[in-house]
Design an enzyme around this catalytic site. Structure first.
Site, PDB file in Angstrom:
ATOM      1  N   ASP A 222       9.333  11.243   1.830  1.00  0.00           N
ATOM      2  CA  ASP A 222       8.851   9.863   1.764  1.00  0.00           C
ATOM      3  C   ASP A 222      10.051   9.000   1.368  1.00  0.00           C
ATOM      4  O   ASP A 222      10.545   9.085   0.247  1.00  0.00           O
ATOM      5  CB  ASP A 222       7.729   9.780   0.721  1.00  0.00           C
ATOM      6  N   ALA A 224      11.014   5.347   0.952  1.00  0.00           N
ATOM      7  CA  ALA A 224      10.448   3.990   0.907  1.00  0.00           C
ATOM      8  C   ALA A 224      11.384   2.985   0.239  1.00  0.00           C
ATOM      9  O   ALA A 224      11.052   1.801   0.153  1.00  0.00           O
ATOM     10  CB  ALA A 224       9.110   4.013   0.164  1.00  0.00           C
ATOM     11  N   LYS A 257      10.083  -2.547   1.122  1.00  0.00           N
ATOM     12  CA  LYS A 257      10.953  -2.986   0.024  1.00  0.00           C
ATOM     13  C   LYS A 257      12.321  -3.413   0.538  1.00  0.00           C
ATOM     14  O   LYS A 257      12.846  -4.427   0.103  1.00  0.00           O
ATOM     15  CB  LYS A 257      11.124  -1.883  -1.016  1.00  0.00           C
TER      16      LYS A 257
END
Ligand code: LMR
Length: 404
Positions: A222, A224, A257
């Site tokens: 993951d 992110a 983000k």
């Protein structure tokens, strides 16, 4: 349940069997904070970047790309379940580097945010290996386990973090993973661990790669927060290492983000197959699963990412602004670590989050008494602080911190 009424035909209550659900505690903080009328309140809750003024502005390159898109877009016709393929391809070069991105063993499609990518990957695993167990470190992002469980996969947790010392429990993690079976999935945060900010060293990533190789585990990474830890390239090192060493991997990516595109829901899922033929199989299955989940991902944010990455000027400006964000977060980390000995590990951790070793009661007391908002497990969004609010934060927090 059958509800009988003398004058009405029998009605089957289809939804009476549903369990009541608590509202999402983390997202609930957004409303609580908004409703708080105190002027000195501090929002360290949900993970969004904030600048020195406490704002989450649209990034400059995003604004410019939006103007361009408005002028140039001539159609809103469907793109298909893969979304904006060029956007995903340009992103792949940032994530994997030019060589790996060009490999015929790698395939990816656009998804609605990183959550969509995780869910799509979970569905792909379930289709391929319904008996696989997903191993998730504790603590992790609260949505991780539900995403995999809702896709029908078993989830087990392994040790990851010592909250008392603020450090990784790598030995505990490796000991727990001794119980993993071939074909199980190991969920990993590629960089900037949410919620702890604690990262593996390069030597530990080597060990993780070796574990996956010898035990036949599938790493599901993951990613992110690329660009918000040690830099755009460095934050992808672990992902690249795993993909270079292993036959199979999945990578869920979020542009929330690092492009500040939170509500536009831009992400991607990439899969690595052991051969081009297997990768083609993975690609076809990703498309058919996406078709049944959301049919096609939303286009606007992905088009923005494509325009930025296609334009040398916008790309340079995006990277410069991202670098400013990263520098600000790391400066705040240094200031926090220097403000109290119990917070010292924060200086060496990375990304937007840190976990405070405080009780749930302390989290509530900080909210009610001082207007300081954070997740119930003591996770703080460091970007929600400013150098001038750190003293207020530390004053409220100190009585609840362990004596060091
Ligand atoms: C967070 O961790 O605060 C964000 O990624 C928001 C979310 O979806 O939980």
């Amino acid at each position: 349940m059958l509800i009988m009424d003398r004058d009405a035909p029998a009605t089957i209550s289809l939804f009476a069997g549903l369990e009541p659900q608590a509202s999402d505690a983390l997202l609930g903080l957004i409303g609580l904070f908004r409703a708080d009328t105190r002027s000195g309140k501090i929002d360290l809750g949900v993970g969004i970047y904030r600048d020195r003024a406490g704002a989450t502005p649209v990034m400059r390159a995003v604004k410019e790309a939006e103007v361009k898109l408005l002028a140039e877009q001539t159609s809103k016709a469907y793109l298909g379940p893969e979304g904006d393929a060029l956007s995903t391809d340009l992103l792949a070069r940032i994530v994997f580097g030019e060589n790996l991105a060009a490999s015929d063993r790698l395939t990816g499609i656009q998804t609605p945010g990183g959550t969509g990518a995780l869910r799509l990957g979970a569905e792909l695993v379930r289709r391929a290996r319904p008996d696989a167990t997903v191993w998730i470190g504790h603590p992790t992002w609260p949505n991780h386990a539900p995403i995999f469980r809702e896709a029908g996969l078993a989830v087990l947790t392994h040790r990851f973090f010592e909250s008392q010392t603020g450090s990784l429990d790598f030995d505990g993690m490796m000991a727990d993973l001794a119980a993993a079976r071939a074909g199980d999935v190991l969920l990993l945060h590629g960089c900037c661990h949410n919620p702890t900010g604690a990262s593996f060293t390069a030597a530990q990533w080597d060990e993780i790669a070796a574990l996956c190789a010898t035990r036949g585990l599938l790493p599901f990474i993951d990613l992110a927060y690329q660009g918000l830890g040690d830099g755009l390239e460095q934050d992808a090192d672990a992902t690249r290492l795993l993909l270079e060493r292993l036959p199979n991997a999945l990578v869920a990516y979020s542009c929330d983000k690092n492009f500040g595109l939170y509500r536009d829901r831009v992400g991607a899922l990439w899969g690595l197959g052991e051969s081009a033929a297997i990768t083609t199989l993975m690609h076809g299955n990703m498309l058919s699963l996406a078709r049944s989940l959301w049919s096609m991902p939303p286009d606007h944010g992905a088009a923005i990412v494509r325009i930025i990455l296609q334009s040398p000027d916008l790309r340079t400006d995006w990277r410069a602004e991202l670098e400013q964000m990263r520098t600000r977060i790391n400066a705040l980390r240094g200031a926090l670590a220097a403000a109290h000995p119990a917070l010292a590990p924060i200086a060496h951790q990375r990304g937007m989050f840190a976990m405070l070793s405080i009780t749930r009661a302390a989290v509530i007391a900080l909210r009610e008494t001082h207007g300081i908002y954070m997740a119930g497990n003591g996770r703080i969004n460091i970007a929600g602080l400013r150098l001038d609010t750190i003293p207020t934060f530390i004053a409220g927090l100190t009585p609840h911190l362990p004596i060091v």
